[in-house]
Design an enzyme around this catalytic site. Structure first.
Site, PDB file in Angstrom:
ATOM      1  CE  LYS A   2      -6.435  -0.397   4.518  1.00 17.01           C
ATOM      2  NZ  LYS A   2      -7.703  -0.581   3.775  1.00 17.01           N
TER       3      LYS A   2
ATOM      4  CE1 TYR B 152      -6.268  -6.995  -6.857  1.00 17.81           C
ATOM      5  CE2 TYR B 152      -6.702  -8.089  -4.780  1.00 17.81           C
ATOM      6  CZ  TYR B 152      -6.263  -6.998  -5.487  1.00 17.81           C
ATOM      7  OH  TYR B 152      -5.818  -5.885  -4.815  1.00 17.81           O
TER       8      TYR B 152
ATOM      9  NE  ARG C 112      -3.558  -2.177   2.856  1.00 15.40           N
ATOM     10  CZ  ARG C 112      -3.295  -3.317   3.499  1.00 15.40           C
ATOM     11  NH1 ARG C 112      -2.096  -3.497   4.054  1.00 15.40           N
ATOM     12  NH2 ARG C 112      -4.208  -4.257   3.600  1.00 15.40           N
TER      13      ARG C 112
ATOM     14  NE  ARG D 262      -2.955  -3.532  -1.404  1.00 12.90           N
ATOM     15  CZ  ARG D 262      -2.545  -4.359  -0.449  1.00 12.90           C
ATOM     16  NH1 ARG D 262      -1.262  -4.647  -0.333  1.00 12.90           N
ATOM     17  NH2 ARG D 262      -3.408  -4.911   0.387  1.00 12.90           N
TER      18      ARG D 262
ATOM     19  CG  HIS E 225      -4.667   0.460  -4.158  1.00 12.15           C
ATOM     20  ND1 HIS E 225      -4.033   0.445  -2.931  1.00 12.15           N
ATOM     21  CD2 HIS E 225      -5.635  -0.494  -4.080  1.00 12.15           C
ATOM     22  CE1 HIS E 225      -4.604  -0.459  -2.155  1.00 12.15           C
ATOM     23  NE2 HIS E 225      -5.565  -1.045  -2.831  1.00 12.15           N
TER      24      HIS E 225
ATOM     25  CG  HIS F 180      -6.519  -8.381   1.349  1.00 10.83           C
ATOM     26  ND1 HIS F 180      -6.746  -8.809   0.054  1.00 10.83           N
ATOM     27  CD2 HIS F 180      -6.227  -7.054   1.251  1.00 10.83           C
ATOM     28  CE1 HIS F 180      -6.609  -7.793  -0.773  1.00 10.83           C
ATOM     29  NE2 HIS F 180      -6.296  -6.726  -0.080  1.00 10.83           N
TER      30      HIS F 180
END
Length: 309
Positions: free
Chosen positions: A176, A287, A152, A255, A252, A278
């Site tokens: 995150k 995806y 990120r 990514r 992004h 994630h």
């Protein structure tokens, strides 16, 4: 208990117990402020499904000071925050509306063929960088690192030099929710990063800095030279334009390209989930919309057709 009191406790819970990033807490605060703006400072026990339905309508009609409405995706962010708040209430045995009563709006997938770059487009993007000076080397290292490690942009800009060892080819990042995960460098990325680090003639901690600023050994001034996510976004757009890529390319995008490339080359979804950091595999599953289309095209082109010679 009144809404305002519980919202304050909820935001502290999100920050301290859930370990969410300051930006996430800031966003949750905004979303809950808007809910309070609509519903008023009522007792949480007075919340009803009907009041939440009317909140849905209010969000749909909301206009900000720039006379802009909220997209379905942004409305969902508000509803997700509200659902998390209701889960917190249930955790504290505060009687109110059940979290599962919050239904998100349907949104069309934002992930389509324009969300990632093909191998040819990546080559054009990387070749657009003139890496004969320190700014070009820095920019190429940024592109290589974003694509090689699937970072990120916030993870990239928060990196310090002492975190990176190009010879080892891997390092850890804090993503995150302050979760730590390993990331890996391609040989190309490791080579460029090694050259970039040897070129640096300062002792500042940030990995990527604005060379236009004055170099200083003072930590505070060095932090002021650290590239921001917005600066990285501008850098990538500059090279995408120079490369003649018409897609809307941003950090992004690289990514997305990283994840798509892995899946198209046979990586399993769980591994990609771990590499991206994630928390929920459903996030990674976006995806598969691209890879499914890729497989469909492969089937169309190469599957035997019995009626043809």
């Amino acid at each position: 208990m009144y809404l305002s009191e519980l919202i304050g406790d909820f935001l502290e819970y999100v920050e301290i117990e859930r370990g969410r990033a300051p930006k996430t807490v800031e966003n949750y605060s905004l979303y809950m402020d808007r809910f309070s703006e609509f519903i008023g400072d009522i007792r949480v026990s007075e919340l009803t499904g009907e009041k939440i339905r009317k909140y849905h309508v209010w969000l749909d009609r909301y206009i900000n000071s720039q006379e802009q409405g909220l997209s379905n995706k942004t409305q969902n962010y508000h509803l997700i925050a509200l659902r998390s708040f209701l889960k917190y209430c249930a955790k504290r045995d505060v009687k109110t509306v059940a979290p599962e009563k919050i239904e998100l709006r349907k949104t069309s997938s934002d992930f389509d063929h324009t969300s990632f770059l093909t191998r040819d487009e990546l080559k054009l993007l990387f070749n657009a960088v003139d890496a004969t000076d320190k700014i070009g080397l820095r920019d190429l290292a940024i592109l290589e690192l974003l694509f090689s490690a699937g970072l990120r942009v916030s993870e990239l800009t928060s990196l310090n030099r002492d975190q990176i060892n190009p010879e080892k080819g891997e390092f850890v990042v804090r993503g995150k929710g302050r979760k730590v995960r390993p990331v890996f460098l391609s040989p190309e990325a490791a080579e460029i990063l090694g050259i970039y680090l040897k070129m640096r003639d300062d002792n500042e901690r940030p990995l990527f800095v604005n060379f236009a600023g004055k170099s200083s050994l003072h930590d505070k001034e060095a932090e002021n030279r650290r590239l921001s996510p917005r600066s990285v976004q501008r850098i990538i757009r500059k090279y995408a334009k120079k490369a003649g890529i018409t897609k809307n390319v941003h950090p992004h995008t690289l990514r997305h390209s990283f994840a798509t490339d892995l899946l198209m080359n046979g990586a399993d979804l769980r591994s990609v989930q771990s590499l991206l950091g994630h928390a929920d595999i459903s996030t990674t599953q976006i995806y598969t919309h691209v890879t499914d289309q890729h497989l469909k095209e492969v089937h169309r082109r190469f599957h035997d057709k019995p009626n043809q010679n």
